[in-house]
Design a protein around this motif. Sequence first.
Motif, PDB file in Angstrom:
ATOM      1  N   ARG A 191       0.808  -1.214   0.000  1.00  0.00           N
ATOM      2  CA  ARG A 191       0.000   0.000   0.000  1.00  0.00           C
ATOM      3  C   ARG A 191       0.840   1.262   0.000  1.00  0.00           C
ATOM      4  NH1 ARG A 191      -4.973  -0.693   4.187  1.00  0.00           N
ATOM      5  NH2 ARG A 191      -5.815  -2.389   2.961  1.00  0.00           N
ATOM      6  N   LEU A 192       1.914   1.225   0.757  1.00  0.00           N
ATOM      7  CA  LEU A 192       2.745   2.413   0.932  1.00  0.00           C
ATOM      8  C   LEU A 192       4.172   2.136   0.477  1.00  0.00           C
ATOM      9  CD1 LEU A 192       1.618   3.440   4.540  1.00  0.00           C
ATOM     10  CD2 LEU A 192       0.841   4.431   2.386  1.00  0.00           C
ATOM     11  N   GLY A 193       4.915   3.203   0.235  1.00  0.00           N
ATOM     12  CA  GLY A 193       6.325   3.064  -0.100  1.00  0.00           C
ATOM     13  C   GLY A 193       6.559   2.781  -1.563  1.00  0.00           C
ATOM     14  N   TYR A 194       7.807   2.567  -1.895  1.00  0.00           N
ATOM     15  CA  TYR A 194       8.208   2.341  -3.287  1.00  0.00           C
ATOM     16  C   TYR A 194       8.686   0.910  -3.480  1.00  0.00           C
ATOM     17  CZ  TYR A 194      10.516   2.973  -7.765  1.00  0.00           C
ATOM     18  OH  TYR A 194      10.902   2.848  -9.071  1.00  0.00           O
ATOM     19  N   GLY A 195       9.707   0.513  -2.729  1.00  0.00           N
ATOM     20  CA  GLY A 195      10.219  -0.855  -2.835  1.00  0.00           C
ATOM     21  C   GLY A 195       9.618  -1.736  -1.751  1.00  0.00           C
ATOM     22  N   ASP A 196       9.824  -3.040  -1.877  1.00  0.00           N
ATOM     23  CA  ASP A 196       9.304  -3.968  -0.865  1.00  0.00           C
ATOM     24  C   ASP A 196      10.304  -5.055  -0.488  1.00  0.00           C
ATOM     25  OD1 ASP A 196       9.308  -5.630  -3.066  1.00  0.00           O
ATOM     26  OD2 ASP A 196       7.236  -6.269  -2.854  1.00  0.00           O
ATOM     27  N   LEU A 197      11.548  -4.926  -0.991  1.00  0.00           N
ATOM     28  CA  LEU A 197      12.596  -5.919  -0.712  1.00  0.00           C
ATOM     29  C   LEU A 197      12.169  -7.329  -1.130  1.00  0.00           C
ATOM     30  CD1 LEU A 197      13.693  -4.612   2.823  1.00  0.00           C
ATOM     31  CD2 LEU A 197      14.720  -4.079   0.594  1.00  0.00           C
ATOM     32  N   GLY A 198      11.307  -7.433  -2.130  1.00  0.00           N
ATOM     33  CA  GLY A 198      10.878  -8.730  -2.643  1.00  0.00           C
ATOM     34  C   GLY A 198       9.816  -9.434  -1.817  1.00  0.00           C
ATOM     35  N   VAL A 199       9.232  -8.732  -0.848  1.00  0.00           N
ATOM     36  CA  VAL A 199       8.264  -9.345   0.066  1.00  0.00           C
ATOM     37  C   VAL A 199       7.034  -9.886  -0.674  1.00  0.00           C
ATOM     38  CG1 VAL A 199       6.637  -8.826   1.942  1.00  0.00           C
ATOM     39  CG2 VAL A 199       9.011  -8.073   2.099  1.00  0.00           C
ATOM     40  N   ASN A 200       6.488  -9.118  -1.600  1.00  0.00           N
ATOM     41  CA  ASN A 200       5.269  -9.560  -2.299  1.00  0.00           C
ATOM     42  C   ASN A 200       5.537 -10.802  -3.147  1.00  0.00           C
ATOM     43  OD1 ASN A 200       2.983  -7.661  -1.668  1.00  0.00           O
ATOM     44  ND2 ASN A 200       4.599  -6.199  -2.175  1.00  0.00           N
ATOM     45  N   ARG A 201       6.658 -10.837  -3.853  1.00  0.00           N
ATOM     46  CA  ARG A 201       7.008 -12.011  -4.663  1.00  0.00           C
ATOM     47  C   ARG A 201       7.225 -13.229  -3.759  1.00  0.00           C
ATOM     48  NH1 ARG A 201       8.090 -12.547  -9.803  1.00  0.00           N
ATOM     49  NH2 ARG A 201       8.203 -10.294 -10.140  1.00  0.00           N
ATOM     50  N   GLN A 202       7.917 -13.028  -2.641  1.00  0.00           N
ATOM     51  CA  GLN A 202       8.181 -14.126  -1.704  1.00  0.00           C
ATOM     52  C   GLN A 202       6.882 -14.655  -1.094  1.00  0.00           C
ATOM     53  OE1 GLN A 202      11.026 -15.888  -1.113  1.00  0.00           O
ATOM     54  NE2 GLN A 202       9.573 -17.187  -0.018  1.00  0.00           N
ATOM     55  N   ARG A 203       5.942 -13.767  -0.799  1.00  0.00           N
ATOM     56  CA  ARG A 203       4.653 -14.180  -0.227  1.00  0.00           C
ATOM     57  C   ARG A 203       3.938 -15.142  -1.180  1.00  0.00           C
ATOM     58  NH1 ARG A 203       2.373  -9.557   0.422  1.00  0.00           N
ATOM     59  NH2 ARG A 203       3.024  -9.438   2.573  1.00  0.00           N
ATOM     60  N   ILE A 204       3.883 -14.775  -2.464  1.00  0.00           N
ATOM     61  CA  ILE A 204       3.195 -15.639  -3.443  1.00  0.00           C
ATOM     62  C   ILE A 204       3.946 -16.960  -3.577  1.00  0.00           C
ATOM     63  CG2 ILE A 204       2.426 -15.858  -5.837  1.00  0.00           C
ATOM     64  CD1 ILE A 204       0.813 -13.828  -4.031  1.00  0.00           C
ATOM     65  N   ALA A 205       5.287 -16.929  -3.531  1.00  0.00           N
ATOM     66  CA  ALA A 205       6.070 -18.169  -3.597  1.00  0.00           C
ATOM     67  C   ALA A 205       5.755 -19.071  -2.400  1.00  0.00           C
ATOM     68  CB  ALA A 205       7.565 -17.848  -3.646  1.00  0.00           C
ATOM     69  N   THR A 206       5.601 -18.491  -1.220  1.00  0.00           N
ATOM     70  CA  THR A 206       5.255 -19.252  -0.015  1.00  0.00           C
ATOM     71  C   THR A 206       3.875 -19.890  -0.162  1.00  0.00           C
ATOM     72  OG1 THR A 206       6.611 -17.827   1.383  1.00  0.00           O
ATOM     73  CG2 THR A 206       4.850 -19.061   2.485  1.00  0.00           C
ATOM     74  N   ILE A 207       2.915 -19.109  -0.644  1.00  0.00           N
ATOM     75  CA  ILE A 207       1.553 -19.623  -0.834  1.00  0.00           C
ATOM     76  C   ILE A 207       1.570 -20.724  -1.886  1.00  0.00           C
ATOM     77  CG2 ILE A 207      -0.764 -19.032  -1.674  1.00  0.00           C
ATOM     78  CD1 ILE A 207      -0.273 -16.236  -0.300  1.00  0.00           C
ATOM     79  N   ARG A 208       2.322 -20.525  -2.978  1.00  0.00           N
ATOM     80  CA  ARG A 208       2.422 -21.530  -4.037  1.00  0.00           C
ATOM     81  C   ARG A 208       2.993 -22.846  -3.482  1.00  0.00           C
ATOM     82  NH1 ARG A 208       2.622 -20.172  -9.069  1.00  0.00           N
ATOM     83  NH2 ARG A 208       3.636 -18.171  -8.683  1.00  0.00           N
ATOM     84  N   ALA A 209       4.002 -22.758  -2.629  1.00  0.00           N
ATOM     85  CA  ALA A 209       4.638 -23.953  -2.068  1.00  0.00           C
ATOM     86  C   ALA A 209       3.663 -24.732  -1.188  1.00  0.00           C
ATOM     87  CB  ALA A 209       5.882 -23.561  -1.271  1.00  0.00           C
ATOM     88  N   LYS A 210       2.765 -24.039  -0.493  1.00  0.00           N
ATOM     89  CA  LYS A 210       1.793 -24.700   0.378  1.00  0.00           C
ATOM     90  C   LYS A 210       0.589 -25.231  -0.398  1.00  0.00           C
ATOM     91  CE  LYS A 210       2.846 -21.827   4.408  1.00  0.00           C
ATOM     92  NZ  LYS A 210       2.921 -22.726   5.561  1.00  0.00           N
ATOM     93  N   PHE A 211       0.348 -24.664  -1.560  1.00  0.00           N
ATOM     94  CA  PHE A 211      -0.838 -25.003  -2.355  1.00  0.00           C
ATOM     95  C   PHE A 211      -0.538 -26.236  -3.197  1.00  0.00           C
ATOM     96  CE2 PHE A 211      -3.941 -24.353  -5.804  1.00  0.00           C
ATOM     97  CZ  PHE A 211      -5.076 -24.057  -5.066  1.00  0.00           C
ATOM     98  N   LYS A 212      -1.268 -27.276  -2.984  1.00  0.00           N
ATOM     99  CA  LYS A 212      -1.007 -28.515  -3.734  1.00  0.00           C
ATOM    100  C   LYS A 212      -2.064 -28.730  -4.786  1.00  0.00           C
ATOM    101  CE  LYS A 212       2.622 -29.591  -1.324  1.00  0.00           C
ATOM    102  NZ  LYS A 212       3.260 -28.286  -1.286  1.00  0.00           N
TER     103      LYS A 212
END
Length: 129
Positions: A108-129
């Motif tokens: 929502r705020l700021g410019y960069g995210d240090l890859g947090v959003n991409r990592q979040r989706i990767a985490t969800i993908r890993a749990k999703f079978k």
Amino acid sequence: MIFAGKRPHNLGITNGKLASCPNSPNCVSSQDTDPEHIISPLTFTTNLQSAMTELKQIIQSLPRTKIITETEDYLYAEFKSAFMGFVDDVEFYLDHQANVIQVRSASRLGYGDLGVNRQRIATIRAKFK
């Protein structure tokens, strides 16, 4: 929540699409076209209802997460950072014709995210079978 920001008004599905990412690098979307923002959608082989149930369970198992909107083919959740309470808006659109779950995760705020959003989706993908 000092850094929660305001909920965006461009969330949801419009003509089968989630909102495009802004120009800033703090967003990923499976429906975006530029290399900085693109991420693969989640895939499922079960029926729509089973996929949504599993997705919802995964979201609810993650810390500092709140589901805001849920329909049979759309889920919107807010993820809050442990430090400073930054809020990210994360959307999932279950496209039953393509058997994929389109995803969008944006700060929502700021410019960069240090890859947090991409990592979040990767985490969800890993749990999703």
